[in-house]
Design a protein around this motif. Structure first.
Motif, PDB file in Angstrom:
ATOM      1  N   GLU A 144     -50.280  68.432  12.188  1.00 56.47           N
ATOM      2  CA  GLU A 144     -51.005  68.191  13.429  1.00 56.47           C
ATOM      3  C   GLU A 144     -52.404  67.609  13.211  1.00 56.47           C
ATOM      4  N   GLU A 145     -53.084  67.983  12.156  1.00 54.30           N
ATOM      5  CA  GLU A 145     -54.434  67.484  11.877  1.00 54.30           C
ATOM      6  C   GLU A 145     -54.421  66.275  10.943  1.00 54.30           C
ATOM      7  N   PHE A 146     -53.247  65.855  10.521  1.00 53.77           N
ATOM      8  CA  PHE A 146     -53.125  64.748   9.584  1.00 53.77           C
ATOM      9  C   PHE A 146     -53.262  63.433  10.322  1.00 53.77           C
ATOM     10  N   SER A 147     -54.010  62.517   9.741  1.00 55.74           N
ATOM     11  CA  SER A 147     -54.210  61.226  10.361  1.00 55.74           C
ATOM     12  C   SER A 147     -53.965  60.135   9.335  1.00 55.74           C
ATOM     13  N   LEU A 148     -53.374  59.048   9.777  1.00 51.82           N
ATOM     14  CA  LEU A 148     -53.128  57.902   8.896  1.00 51.82           C
ATOM     15  C   LEU A 148     -54.185  56.848   9.116  1.00 51.82           C
TER      16      LEU A 148
END
Length: 148
Positions: A144-148
């Motif tokens: 959920e907190e992972f961003s690309l």
């Protein structure tokens, strides 16, 4: 670091030509000595031998009295094969491992950091399609907190 997807073909004897961009690194880092084993996803895992050894040690140190652990040990360690890159830059995938992963002629070699996954080409396409489920908001909490 191994990354990227390469479409390849197995020859009639089950040999796989390692792409030159990976072959040179494998020869430099482990003298071409690698380990091929089964994965619960029905693909094969390909490790440089030095990367495999701590995994095998950790698996062997787990309490084999637990059925789930013992099953994973059987799958990963029991199916592990030491292979060497030959003079033509190929490795031989054993018949039992080819059968386990459903490998036919067309395969996909996918870099996964310290290892590779080897998939039957059709099964790889299915896995990629299944991975697109995240685009509909079905994201595990860990991402959920992972961003690309």
């Amino acid at each position: 670091m191994f990354r990227g997807v390469t479409q390849l073909s197995l020859d009639g004897k089950g040999r796989l030509a390692i792409p030159a961009k990976y072959r040179d690194e494998l020869i430099a880092s482990c003298a071409g000595n690698i380990v091929v084993t089964a994965d619960p996803s029905r693909c094969l895992l390909i490790y440089p031998q030095p990367a495999w050894e701590p995994i095998e040690q950790k698996l062997n140190s787990l309490p084999s009295i637990k059925p789930q652990i013992r099953s994973l040990q059987r799958l990963l360690i029991g199916n592990a094969c030491d292979v060497e890159i030959d003079g033509s830059g190929r490795i031989l995938i054993s018949p039992p491992l080819r059968q386990f992963a459903g490998l036919t002629k067309e395969v996909v070699l996918a870099g996964q950091g310290a290892k590779f996954e080897l998939w039957d080409s059709d099964r790889w396409d299915q896995e990629i399609e299944a991975a697109l489920v995240y685009r509909n908001g079905n994201i595990p909490p860990e991402l959920e907190e992972f961003s690309l």
